[in-house]
Each structure stands twice: as C-alpha cells, then as structure tokens.
Design a protein around this motif. Sequence first.
Motif, PDB file in Angstrom:
ATOM      1  N   SER A   9       0.819  -1.128   0.102  1.00  0.00           N
ATOM      2  CA  SER A   9      -0.157  -0.106  -0.111  1.00  0.00           C
ATOM      3  C   SER A   9       0.884   1.151   0.052  1.00  0.00           C
ATOM      4  N   SER A  10       2.218   1.215   0.436  1.00  0.00           N
ATOM      5  CA  SER A  10       3.177   2.335   0.644  1.00  0.00           C
ATOM      6  C   SER A  10       3.735   2.483  -1.000  1.00  0.00           C
ATOM      7  N   LEU A  11       3.621   1.548  -1.655  1.00  0.00           N
ATOM      8  CA  LEU A  11       4.086   1.695  -3.110  1.00  0.00           C
ATOM      9  C   LEU A  11       3.219   1.233  -4.264  1.00  0.00           C
ATOM     10  N   ALA A  12       1.966   1.763  -4.101  1.00  0.00           N
ATOM     11  CA  ALA A  12       0.960   1.476  -4.812  1.00  0.00           C
ATOM     12  C   ALA A  12       0.923   2.283  -6.202  1.00  0.00           C
ATOM     13  N   ASP A  13       1.521   3.581  -6.118  1.00  0.00           N
ATOM     14  CA  ASP A  13       1.316   4.466  -7.225  1.00  0.00           C
ATOM     15  C   ASP A  13       2.546   5.493  -7.154  1.00  0.00           C
ATOM     16  N   GLY A  14       2.552   6.385  -8.042  1.00  0.00           N
ATOM     17  CA  GLY A  14       3.664   7.320  -7.937  1.00  0.00           C
ATOM     18  C   GLY A  14       3.695   8.165  -6.781  1.00  0.00           C
ATOM     19  N   GLU A  15       2.393   8.636  -6.370  1.00  0.00           N
ATOM     20  CA  GLU A  15       2.353   9.505  -5.168  1.00  0.00           C
ATOM     21  C   GLU A  15       2.719   8.729  -3.959  1.00  0.00           C
ATOM     22  N   HIS A  16       2.533   7.753  -3.885  1.00  0.00           N
ATOM     23  CA  HIS A  16       3.152   6.687  -2.524  1.00  0.00           C
ATOM     24  C   HIS A  16       4.626   6.469  -2.541  1.00  0.00           C
ATOM     25  N   PHE A  17       5.198   6.343  -4.066  1.00  0.00           N
ATOM     26  CA  PHE A  17       6.423   6.255  -4.132  1.00  0.00           C
ATOM     27  C   PHE A  17       7.172   7.394  -3.616  1.00  0.00           C
ATOM     28  N   ASP A  18       6.724   8.616  -4.091  1.00  0.00           N
ATOM     29  CA  ASP A  18       7.395   9.780  -3.665  1.00  0.00           C
ATOM     30  C   ASP A  18       7.323  10.081  -2.077  1.00  0.00           C
ATOM     31  N   GLN A  19       6.329   9.571  -1.621  1.00  0.00           N
ATOM     32  CA  GLN A  19       6.328   9.809   0.010  1.00  0.00           C
ATOM     33  C   GLN A  19       7.470   8.947   0.527  1.00  0.00           C
ATOM     34  N   ILE A  21      10.080   7.761  -1.078  1.00  0.00           N
ATOM     35  CA  ILE A  21      11.616   8.408  -1.136  1.00  0.00           C
ATOM     36  C   ILE A  21      11.720   9.530  -0.235  1.00  0.00           C
ATOM     37  N   LYS A  22      10.924  10.347  -0.018  1.00  0.00           N
ATOM     38  CA  LYS A  22      10.993  11.472   1.001  1.00  0.00           C
ATOM     39  C   LYS A  22      11.352  10.800   2.370  1.00  0.00           C
ATOM     40  N   ILE A  23      10.789   9.689   2.691  1.00  0.00           N
ATOM     41  CA  ILE A  23      10.989   8.999   4.044  1.00  0.00           C
ATOM     42  C   ILE A  23      12.854   8.515   4.000  1.00  0.00           C
ATOM     43  N   ILE A  24      13.120   7.710   2.917  1.00  0.00           N
ATOM     44  CA  ILE A  24      14.288   7.258   2.732  1.00  0.00           C
ATOM     45  C   ILE A  24      15.379   8.440   2.920  1.00  0.00           C
ATOM     46  N   THR A  25      15.140   9.270   1.969  1.00  0.00           N
ATOM     47  CA  THR A  25      16.240  10.442   2.023  1.00  0.00           C
ATOM     48  C   THR A  25      16.308  11.458   3.016  1.00  0.00           C
ATOM     49  N   ALA A  26      15.108  11.374   4.206  1.00  0.00           N
ATOM     50  CA  ALA A  26      14.975  12.321   5.298  1.00  0.00           C
ATOM     51  C   ALA A  26      16.101  11.703   6.280  1.00  0.00           C
ATOM     52  N   ASP A  27      16.424  10.449   6.542  1.00  0.00           N
ATOM     53  CA  ASP A  27      17.379   9.988   7.391  1.00  0.00           C
ATOM     54  C   ASP A  27      18.676   9.453   6.699  1.00  0.00           C
ATOM     55  N   ASN A 277       3.978   4.475  10.080  1.00  0.00           N
ATOM     56  CA  ASN A 277       2.754   4.953   8.837  1.00  0.00           C
ATOM     57  C   ASN A 277       3.647   5.608   7.825  1.00  0.00           C
ATOM     58  N   THR A 278       3.675   5.129   6.758  1.00  0.00           N
ATOM     59  CA  THR A 278       4.189   5.879   5.670  1.00  0.00           C
ATOM     60  C   THR A 278       3.746   7.370   5.311  1.00  0.00           C
ATOM     61  N   GLN A 279       2.344   7.194   5.550  1.00  0.00           N
ATOM     62  CA  GLN A 279       1.927   8.523   5.411  1.00  0.00           C
ATOM     63  C   GLN A 279       1.970   9.634   6.652  1.00  0.00           C
ATOM     64  N   HIS A 280       2.285   9.129   7.855  1.00  0.00           N
ATOM     65  CA  HIS A 280       2.672   9.984   8.849  1.00  0.00           C
ATOM     66  C   HIS A 280       4.064   9.608   9.599  1.00  0.00           C
ATOM     67  N   PRO A 281       5.048   9.566   8.696  1.00  0.00           N
ATOM     68  CA  PRO A 281       6.139   9.109   9.093  1.00  0.00           C
ATOM     69  C   PRO A 281       6.913   9.869  10.633  1.00  0.00           C
TER      70      PRO A 281
END
Length: 452
Positions: A9-19, A21-27, A277-281
């Motif tokens: 569900s966290s990689l279902a589409d481009g918008e979720h992918f973008d989120q 990637i923001k999480i990955i690159t934030a730390d 939560n991917t949407q509320h990291p």
Amino acid sequence: MKVVKFGGSSLADGEHFDQAIKIITADPQRRVIVTSAPGKRTADDTKVTDLLIKYAQQVIAGQPFQKTVDQIINRYTAIADYFNVPQDQLVPLAKRLNELPSWRFPNNNYLLAAFKAHGERLNAQLMTIILRQLGYEARFVTPEQVGLRVTGTPNNASVTPEAYSLLDRFAFNDSELLVFPGFYGITLAGHLATFSRGGSDITGAILARGLHAECYENFTDVDAIYAANPAVVDHPQPIAKMTYREMRELSYAGFSVFHDEALIPAIQGNVPINVKNTQHPEKPGTLIVPDKDFQPADIVTGVVSGKHFAAIYLHKYLLNKETGFTLRILNILARHNVSYEHMPSGIDDITIILDKNQVDDQLVDTICNEIQEEINPDQLEWIDNYAITMVVGEGMRNRIGVINDILAPLADQGIPVPIINQGASRISIMIGTYDRDADNAVRAIYHRFFAN
C-alpha cells in the motif's frame, strides 16, 4: 544503518512512491530499502501480486495472457510516468516479464513462485531507477547477488543459516542506497522461492540481522500497532513499545500488521523493529524490542481474537492411565501434516485446538476416524466454532489476580468460557470462547484494562 521496508500500500502508485522516497532520504541512516509489490490504489483495484498469480495460472492452463501482462506493465509504467522516467529505461522490466513463460521450472509450484516474486523484483528495479534519476547513488541488489539462500517449498521458503554468513560478507559503501526486492530468496538449485504471503517483512528482518542494522523500520498504512483491533474496539490505545514475545503471542491470534515469522530473524539478531505509517512518518509508531530490561507500562499490552480455530474433543474414562495416548493422537495429526495449537486436558478429557484453515471436511472425517480406531474414546466430537482470545502483556508476569480481572467482565456479559490456558512464559492467557462471542469478549477485556 537502518533497514527500511515498504508494504504494498506504501508503493501502490507514483504519489506513494514519492512519499516513500522522502522518508528514505530524510534520514541518512536509512541505507537499505526493501520493496513490496505495488498494492491496491483503490478498494476495487487489484494488487500486482494477484495479477502475477493470474498470469502464472494462465500460462499453466495454456490460456492467452498478454492482456494480463499489459496490466502489470501498466502499473509500473504509471509509477515511472509520475517521475518522468524515460520509457527506454523500462524496457528491461517489460522484457523480463514477457520472458517468464519461456523459463524452465521443475514444476508448476516453482513457476508460480517465480511469477509472484517478480512483483517485488520489478518494483525494486523501478525504485532504483527513480532514485538515480533524482540524483541519489542507488544500487539494485538481488537475492542471488547477496546469497539469500532458502530451503523449503517453492511458495513457503525458509532462509538458510548460510545466508547470514554470506550477507555478513556483502560489501557496500556508506554513500549508496541498496534496494532489495522483498518476498523471495534463491533455492540451492538456483530457482526463485517465495516466503509465505506478506513475506517482504521476512526479507527485511533477514537483511536487518545479516547486515547488522541498528533498527528495522517497517512502513505500512497504520500509525501503530494497537492494543486491540480497531474494527472491534473503537479508537483503541496505540502500543508505544512491546517485546518480541508479546508480538509473537498477539500475531498468533490475529494481529496482522506485521508478519509474525519476520520476528524470528530480528530476535536472533537482537534488532529492534519500528512499525510506522508511511503517510505519517513523524509519528513514533510501535517499537518492538527484546524483553531484556523491558519495563512494561501496563499490565496488559494487547487483546486480540482469532475466529479461525476448531477443536477435536475426546472423552474416555481413565485416559490419564493410558501411557502414550497423546503421542498416538499427535502421530495421527503428523501423518496428515496437521499441527495443533493448544491441548488442554483433564483426567478423562482432552481438547486439541487446531487452525481450521489446515483442514477440510474430508480430512476432518479421516482424522476423527483414525482417532476412533486408535484411541477408541467414549466420546469424540469435532467443534468448528471456536475462537481464541489472547490477552498478552509482560506486566502480567508477577501480577496477582489478572485471571479474575479477565474473567469477571466476561461473566458480566454472560460470555461462556469453555477453555482457559496460561502460557508457561506467564505473559499470556488464552481464553477459548465460541466465535459468536469473540468480539464481545475482546471489547469486555479491553475496557476492563484500558478504559481508564
């Protein structure tokens, strides 16, 4: 270094992918990324894994499959388009997907496993392409390259001990992001084999242990693991921290946020797990930690009920005087590859609780017939409407009166309790009820311990 896993569900589409990637690159400590296959975008959508299963079944049946292949490719293309990825970079993904029917497999089970595994594999390749386009140093790494070897059946694999020593020797630098596909490993003969469904959690835990991560972050679609199922209890309390043992006990009866088998590599490697939560990291999520030096905040950590249980009940006078009768019953179950969950007994009675997903009506009759012939009980009954409610908490260990606190609200609600069993660890109490009463039992126990 942290291992980070994203669910479907966290990689279902481009918008979720973008989120993601923001999480990955934030730390900067998030160096290892584990991908699941794209999940549902809407309630009536189809997961990529389910499309791959359909693709495999069409190949096996000799039916046309190109329409299904196009559906799968379109899911990845849509994500790539969100990031303006040039179409030529997707050619290797589409080529591999189209070539799958030409591969040689020992049997159709291996074929199905290989097809399913490509949901994660293609998503990891796509994640790597996108990260590189955004300017990050990213490397796509396959189970073959790191030696993630497995044994077992093609669609229910188990990691080998050797895989950890091979991972220990895997070389990478601190500046690169490593992108691994979840869900599968490589058999000793070189074939793809998948873990049980949801097994990307297992891959993440294996990598966390093998690469000596300081933390395994598991991103999903909920803010935390809750003290009860939100579908049963309104707004249950989130669990801030719990032990591996508590999570295992709760997963057994129905906590489905985190794959319970994934705890084993983390336990063996002593790696804390953070479910977020991917949407509320920014939210803390739930931390799953070793029990050593753990100080529980509450008496009970969680209450959960599973309705997928049944039982074989036997009554025979002087049963306790018969040497080896339990072994004889278990041998019958073993012959039919059926495991048991609990076996409470008395001097003349025994109840064997099973996960009824393991059996069908024909197998039930076969097992019961063999027990009747082997044991010759005075009474033999198959009960298919059991539910098991697990009350779990490290705080229960040395607490007097917990059983009374559990049973009192059930008595107040008029809920019968045919079975009670306390685990040897003393951190869990199993309550057997009838499935019609299971949700009310959870609510009653939850409100007794958490309402105030």
